[in-house]
Design an enzyme around this catalytic site. Structure first.
Site, PDB file in Angstrom:
ATOM      1  N   HIS A  44       0.978  -1.315   0.062  1.00  0.00           N
ATOM      2  CA  HIS A  44      -0.197  -0.323  -0.505  1.00  0.00           C
ATOM      3  C   HIS A  44       0.707   1.331   0.142  1.00  0.00           C
ATOM      4  O   HIS A  44       0.728   2.067  -0.374  1.00  0.00           O
ATOM      5  CB  HIS A  44      -0.774   0.236   0.530  1.00  0.00           C
ATOM      6  CG  HIS A  44      -1.626  -1.339   1.096  1.00  0.00           C
ATOM      7  ND1 HIS A  44      -3.129  -0.414   0.749  1.00  0.00           N
ATOM      8  CD2 HIS A  44      -2.112  -2.447   1.333  1.00  0.00           C
ATOM      9  CE1 HIS A  44      -4.049  -1.627   0.826  1.00  0.00           C
ATOM     10  NE2 HIS A  44      -3.190  -2.174   1.165  1.00  0.00           N
ATOM     11  N   ASP A  93       3.166   9.604  -0.906  1.00  0.00           N
ATOM     12  CA  ASP A  93       2.436   8.729  -0.051  1.00  0.00           C
ATOM     13  C   ASP A  93       1.593   7.687  -1.100  1.00  0.00           C
ATOM     14  O   ASP A  93       1.424   8.068  -2.161  1.00  0.00           O
ATOM     15  CB  ASP A  93       0.579   9.705  -0.227  1.00  0.00           C
ATOM     16  CG  ASP A  93      -0.533   9.307   1.136  1.00  0.00           C
ATOM     17  OD1 ASP A  93       0.035   8.111   1.304  1.00  0.00           O
ATOM     18  OD2 ASP A  93      -1.211  10.067   1.648  1.00  0.00           O
TER      19      ASP A  93
END
Ligand code: ADQ
Length: 734
Positions: free
Chosen positions: A157, A365
């Site tokens: 992720h 991110d």
């Protein structure tokens, strides 16, 4: 199916009476997977959230939760230590200093082994096991050792760092080898895939070919699978009366500000909360009209509170908020409302509905689901998303206002633009963004990942299963052909059509298959597109000997790299019409005059034009010749000029894909040809196919092609099947 993640999707608490209560925990992964698993009868292995608590498995909504206990020491060394003190900062561009401690690594390995053992125990025969994220990088290989029968998927992720950063990790080889235990390794974006593939090659000697790696006698697929949200549920939530009422109340509680800016993040140094506070604070200090009557809400969910770097980040942010409010707040109306709290989903949705500008400014991110949640909540079609370039989401949400979070002036300028954006412009951008989020939701993400994982069992069988019978038989006959030319368009064929042409990406499976075909004997592969050759090179990437033809055939990389088939001996036949031949003769005479006037230029006669080479002349001659050509021959009807490096290419042909394909075909000695296209311009190419050739139309619409398939996914299937069939074909000795 078994999901293995550091955390269970529920916080489990033992009650005094011995029973267990489950409460959904916050966080990106849980938000993403909960809707999928509640629809399947699956199992989830993970830590329940408290130290030293042994809990029995519980079943809720058809999902069995298997809590994996962690001791206080393990939480400190495996979770807070190696996962969040070493890997997290290292994988996020070392924004905070990663620490390397051997006892953290030992604990990480031990806990990963326990996860692998628990997965081996829970998984049924031949089950699919889906392992998640950076806390469990060693589990794939450990599980494979225990249970070679299961199909293992791994999804990361968070970002995968650039090679130079990753190389600092003392246990770099072990981690890569651990991940390579999976059958499919997924990342959020293709940059991460490239970083990983490069490292797998350098560190453990994996063989990399497109999106396939081979290591320890196994094939492993890697790919980008950008995660998303349950967009439909989020939009439905946003229009619930209690949510819209809460949103209105929120604004009125704030004194009905002219503009409301919102930030929602886990309190983490990667999220760049300080970046947006600084930009807002400076605009206030400058009394910029854009922030007149504007207020900001920053929600920062408590996170990893025992780690020093997080304590410091919190202190800094709170100091910043305090300073801004001290300088610019009024009684009852702070400039920044700061909430260090977690909220239920409906309350969070009210914030999204209320906000005019959503500021998402991470320094790095993996994806960022908050950006997508905001978009899904903007059911009335307005609102502005300000988004950091360094989020995975930036690759998809191109109509947001993209910022470099390291550039304070840039962020200020963009915030100003966001606050002043006219409604019409907001709606235009939001329409695009909403379509993207609606069509690429979490369900699509999970389905794509899981079906790709399923395909890894036998990619060719899977591809064949999805192809119509007549296409399969064409593939079979082409596989046996001695000489073969595979031609294909790019957009809508190798790559799904997208709103923004710059965001088009070919399907990795299609590119892999083209590459495989291109290195086979007696097989040539060409991508013929309307895009410029430069763009095409960028989009197709390093496709090895795949031949690229741009601008509908006007830009050809030259066929020197292509295999000349044995049958071809003579020169390439020209295909000029009478008019073109006349024009070419006229050109020949004009350039001959030019060469007389400027003896240092060199002429290269080609079947369809002339190249005027300027290398070796003086700059003065260069300019003079260029001027004469631009003002003279370039103006003639039917003449095209393509400037190159120290060369001007004059051509008398109007390019189309049919000519391009026919030219290639004849230059290669007339091999049997298959062409795949979706557009009207591809009809020219279908038109030059000879009896026995195969035209494949992709998608609906009238066509001269004999076969039809539905979409780029099937193109990838066709090419995969063709490459595999041709690979096993016995080629005659030349
Ligand atoms: P995170 O770093 O946690 O996820 P993000 O993708 O933004 O980041 O997900 C946060 C989730 O938590 C969102 O669903 C949001 O609604 C929720 N949330 C945030 N603040 C909240 C609050 N105060 N109260 C309640 N809920 C709150 C990691 C990676 C990301 C990646 C995701 C999913 O770091 O890059 O997008 O996993 O893969």
């Amino acid at each position: 199916m078994v999901v293995v993640a550091n955390r269970l999707p529920f916080d489990l608490k033992k009650q005094p009476d011995g029973s267990t209560i489950a409460r959904q925990a916050p966080g990106g992964l849980v938000t993403a997977l909960a809707p999928i698993l509640s629809r399947r009868e699956g199992a989830w292995i993970g830590w329940a959230g408290d130290a030293d608590v042994e809990l029995d498995p519980t079943t809720t909504d058809g999902l069995t939760l298997h809590p994996l206990p962690l001791s206080a020491d393990e939480i400190s060394a495996y979770y807070e230590g190696f996962s969040n003190g070493t890997l997290w900062p290292l994988y996020h561009d070392a924004i905070a200093d990663p620490e390397y401690h051997r006892h953290w690594w030992d604990a990480y390995r031990r806990v990963n082994r326990r996860f692998a053992e628990k997965s081996a125990e829970v998984a049924a025969d031949g089950a699919v096991v889906w392992i998640h994220d950076y806390q469990l990088l060693l589990v794939p290989a450990m599980l494979r050792e225990l249970r070679p029968d299961v199909r293992i998927g791994f999804f990361q992720h968070i970002p995968f760092p650039p090679v130079e950063l990753y190389m600092r990790l003392p246990w770099r080889k072990e981690i890569i080898a651990g991940m390579l235990g999976a059958d499919l390794i997924g990342f959020q974006v293709s940059g991460a895939v490239r970083n990983f593939a490069r490292l797998a090659r350098t560190l453990v000697g994996a063989d990399v070919s497109g999106s396939s790696l081979s290591y320890a006698d196994r094939n492993i697929r890697v790919g980008a699978f950008p995660i998303s949200i349950d967009a439909k549920a989020q939009s439905e939530l946003a229009v619930r009366p209690e949510v819209t009422e809460a949103a209105a109340k929120l604004r009125s509680d704030l004194g009905n500000p002219r503009k409301l800016i919102l930030g929602v993040d886990r309190l983490d140094y990667t999220k760049g909360i300080n970046v947006r506070l600084r930009a807002f604070g400076e605009l206030l200090a400058e009394r910029d009209p854009a922030v007149d009557g504007a207020t900001m809400i920053q929600i920062a969910t408590p996170s990893r509170e025992r780690l020093g770097s997080y304590v410091r980040t919190r202190e800094n942010i709170e100091r910043q908020v305090g300073a801004i409010n001290g300088d610019y707040g009024r009684i009852g109306h702070p400039a920044v409302s700061y909430l260090h709290q977690s909220f239920p989903r409906d309350e969070l949705a009210a914030f999204y509905v209320a906000a005019d500008v959503m500021a998402v400014t991470p320094l790095r991110d993996g994806m960022n689901l908050v950006a997508k949640e905001y978009i899904a909540c903007r059911t009335d079609g307005d609102g502005v998303l300000l988004l950091s370039e360094f989020t995975g989401a930036a690759g998809e949400l191109r109509q947001s206002l993209l910022v470099n979070p390291y550039d304070t002036n840039g962020v200020k300028e963009t915030l100003r633009t966001a606050l002043q954006m006219p409604h019409q412009e907001q709606k235009k951008r939001m329409r695009f963004l909403r379509r993207q989020v609606r069509t690429h939701d979490v369900d699509a993400w999970a389905k794509t990942f899981l079906s790709t994982l399923e395909d890894t069992k036998d990619p060719v069988a899977a591809a064949l299963k999805r192809l119509p019978a007549e296409v399969k038989s064409a593939v079979r006959s082409l596989a046996d052909e001695q000489y073969l030319l595979v031609g294909t368009d790019f957009d809508g064929v190798l790559s799904p059509l997208v709103e923004d042409p710059a965001a088009a990406r070919p399907l990795p499976a299609a590119i892999d298959a083209l590459r495989t075909l291109a290195v086979l004997p007696n097989t040539s592969v060409a991508v013929i597109s309307g895009r410029s050759l430069d763009q095409l090179r960028l989009l197709v990437g390093d496709a090895g000997p795949v031949h690229l033809v741009g601008s509908h055939g006007a830009e050809d990389a030259g066929i020197s790299g292509l295999v000349h088939h044995a049958a071809h001996t003579g020169p390439t036949p020209t295909t000029l019409t009478d008019d073109e031949q006349h024009l070419k003769d006229r050109l020949d005479r004009a350039v001959a005059d030019l060469a007389e006037k400027y003896p240092t230029i060199r002429l290269e006669h080609k079947p369809t034009g002339i190249a005027v080479h300027l290398r070796g002349t003086t700059p003065e001659v260069e300019t003079a010749v260029a001027q004469e050509i631009t003002r003279g021959m370039a103006e003639w009807d039917g003449v095209r000029v393509l400037p190159g490096k120290k060369v001007l290419e004059l051509s008398v042909v109007t390019a189309d894909k049919g000519r391009a394909l026919a030219g290639l075909r004849s230059a290669l000695g007339g091999p049997r040809t298959i062409f795949l296209g979706d557009d009207v311009t591809d009809e020219h190419a279908f038109g030059v196919l000879q009896p026995g050739d195969v035209g494949v139309k992709v998608g609906p619409g009238e066509t001269a092609a004999k076969l039809r398939i539905s979409d780029p996914r099937q193109v990838a299937d066709l090419l995969t099947a063709l490459a595999a069939a041709r690979q096993t074909h016995k080629f005659p000795l030349q």
